[in-house]
Scaffold this motif. Structure first.
Motif, PDB file in Angstrom:
ATOM      1  N   THR A   3       0.919  -1.094   0.016  1.00  0.00           N
ATOM      2  CA  THR A   3       0.226   0.004  -0.010  1.00  0.00           C
ATOM      3  C   THR A   3       0.716   1.061  -0.036  1.00  0.00           C
ATOM      4  O   THR A   3       2.125   1.137   0.210  1.00  0.00           O
ATOM      5  CB  THR A   3      -0.762  -0.014   1.189  1.00  0.00           C
ATOM      6  OG1 THR A   3      -0.120   0.206   2.370  1.00  0.00           O
ATOM      7  CG2 THR A   3      -1.596  -1.295   1.397  1.00  0.00           C
ATOM      8  N   ALA A   4       0.171   2.180  -0.058  1.00  0.00           N
ATOM      9  CA  ALA A   4       1.004   3.624  -0.136  1.00  0.00           C
ATOM     10  C   ALA A   4       1.639   3.753   1.164  1.00  0.00           C
ATOM     11  O   ALA A   4       2.895   4.167   1.298  1.00  0.00           O
ATOM     12  CB  ALA A   4       0.031   4.736  -0.510  1.00  0.00           C
ATOM     13  N   ASP A   5       0.914   3.402   2.177  1.00  0.00           N
ATOM     14  CA  ASP A   5       1.555   3.453   3.540  1.00  0.00           C
ATOM     15  C   ASP A   5       2.885   2.595   3.763  1.00  0.00           C
ATOM     16  O   ASP A   5       3.921   3.176   4.348  1.00  0.00           O
ATOM     17  CB  ASP A   5       0.634   3.196   4.653  1.00  0.00           C
ATOM     18  CG  ASP A   5      -0.506   4.240   4.861  1.00  0.00           C
ATOM     19  OD1 ASP A   5      -0.396   5.258   4.534  1.00  0.00           O
ATOM     20  OD2 ASP A   5      -1.309   4.135   5.575  1.00  0.00           O
ATOM     21  N   ASP A   6       3.035   1.365   3.157  1.00  0.00           N
ATOM     22  CA  ASP A   6       4.237   0.650   3.366  1.00  0.00           C
ATOM     23  C   ASP A   6       4.979   1.406   2.565  1.00  0.00           C
ATOM     24  O   ASP A   6       6.147   1.132   2.960  1.00  0.00           O
ATOM     25  CB  ASP A   6       3.696  -0.763   2.702  1.00  0.00           C
ATOM     26  CG  ASP A   6       2.958  -1.613   3.273  1.00  0.00           C
ATOM     27  OD1 ASP A   6       2.948  -1.253   4.586  1.00  0.00           O
ATOM     28  OD2 ASP A   6       2.340  -2.349   2.862  1.00  0.00           O
ATOM     29  N   ILE A   7       4.976   1.753   1.317  1.00  0.00           N
ATOM     30  CA  ILE A   7       6.031   2.236   0.623  1.00  0.00           C
ATOM     31  C   ILE A   7       6.605   3.810   1.245  1.00  0.00           C
ATOM     32  O   ILE A   7       7.717   3.974   1.462  1.00  0.00           O
ATOM     33  CB  ILE A   7       5.476   2.984  -0.649  1.00  0.00           C
ATOM     34  CG1 ILE A   7       5.067   1.627  -1.703  1.00  0.00           C
ATOM     35  CG2 ILE A   7       6.463   3.797  -1.633  1.00  0.00           C
ATOM     36  CD1 ILE A   7       4.526   1.856  -2.972  1.00  0.00           C
ATOM     37  N   PHE A   8       5.710   4.481   1.933  1.00  0.00           N
ATOM     38  CA  PHE A   8       6.110   5.640   2.774  1.00  0.00           C
ATOM     39  C   PHE A   8       7.107   5.072   3.893  1.00  0.00           C
ATOM     40  O   PHE A   8       8.094   5.840   4.075  1.00  0.00           O
ATOM     41  CB  PHE A   8       4.865   6.402   3.168  1.00  0.00           C
ATOM     42  CG  PHE A   8       5.175   7.705   3.906  1.00  0.00           C
ATOM     43  CD1 PHE A   8       5.827   8.588   3.132  1.00  0.00           C
ATOM     44  CD2 PHE A   8       4.955   7.928   5.194  1.00  0.00           C
ATOM     45  CE1 PHE A   8       6.311   9.864   3.654  1.00  0.00           C
ATOM     46  CE2 PHE A   8       5.161   9.154   5.483  1.00  0.00           C
ATOM     47  CZ  PHE A   8       5.876  10.335   4.967  1.00  0.00           C
ATOM     48  N   ASP A   9       6.810   3.964   4.512  1.00  0.00           N
ATOM     49  CA  ASP A   9       7.657   3.578   5.750  1.00  0.00           C
ATOM     50  C   ASP A   9       8.869   3.151   5.165  1.00  0.00           C
ATOM     51  O   ASP A   9       9.676   3.502   5.902  1.00  0.00           O
ATOM     52  CB  ASP A   9       6.912   2.245   6.189  1.00  0.00           C
ATOM     53  CG  ASP A   9       5.644   2.768   7.357  1.00  0.00           C
ATOM     54  OD1 ASP A   9       5.526   4.051   7.562  1.00  0.00           O
ATOM     55  OD2 ASP A   9       4.873   1.662   7.669  1.00  0.00           O
ATOM     56  N   GLU A  10       8.946   2.345   4.061  1.00  0.00           N
ATOM     57  CA  GLU A  10      10.274   1.974   3.722  1.00  0.00           C
ATOM     58  C   GLU A  10      10.917   3.289   3.324  1.00  0.00           C
ATOM     59  O   GLU A  10      12.262   3.438   3.472  1.00  0.00           O
ATOM     60  CB  GLU A  10       9.915   1.225   2.375  1.00  0.00           C
ATOM     61  CG  GLU A  10       9.772  -0.011   2.580  1.00  0.00           C
ATOM     62  CD  GLU A  10       9.678  -0.790   1.176  1.00  0.00           C
ATOM     63  OE1 GLU A  10      10.261  -0.430   0.183  1.00  0.00           O
ATOM     64  OE2 GLU A  10       8.672  -1.915   1.221  1.00  0.00           O
ATOM     65  N   PHE A  11      10.423   4.194   2.762  1.00  0.00           N
ATOM     66  CA  PHE A  11      10.927   5.437   2.379  1.00  0.00           C
ATOM     67  C   PHE A  11      11.692   6.229   3.469  1.00  0.00           C
ATOM     68  O   PHE A  11      12.784   6.532   3.588  1.00  0.00           O
ATOM     69  CB  PHE A  11       9.934   6.703   1.515  1.00  0.00           C
ATOM     70  CG  PHE A  11      10.498   7.948   1.426  1.00  0.00           C
ATOM     71  CD1 PHE A  11      11.590   8.271   0.480  1.00  0.00           C
ATOM     72  CD2 PHE A  11      10.096   8.895   2.350  1.00  0.00           C
ATOM     73  CE1 PHE A  11      11.923   9.385   0.171  1.00  0.00           C
ATOM     74  CE2 PHE A  11      10.510  10.332   1.859  1.00  0.00           C
ATOM     75  CZ  PHE A  11      11.761  10.431   0.849  1.00  0.00           C
TER      76      PHE A  11
END
Ligand SMILES: [Zn+2]
Length: 54
Positions: A3-11
């Protein structure tokens, strides 16, 4: 599926690693900015020359 949240966490994780790998260089009793090599007193928390901070 990411999800977009997962990608943001990775960032954020990657950025955390980047900042973790950089720290003040020591020059006698002074701190030296690794970015612009400006010298600062031991109490400095950020570079007043280029704005870098650990
Ligand atoms: Zn600097």
């Amino acid at each position: 599926m990411a999800t977009a949240d997962d990608i943001f966490d990775e960032f954020l994780d990657e950025r955390g690693h980047e900042t973790e790998s950089q720290s003040w260089e020591q020059d006698y009793n002074k701190k030296r900015c690794p970015d612009c090599e400006g010298l600062h007193g031991p109490e400095a928390s950020s570079c007043t020359v280029c704005g870098w901070r650990p």
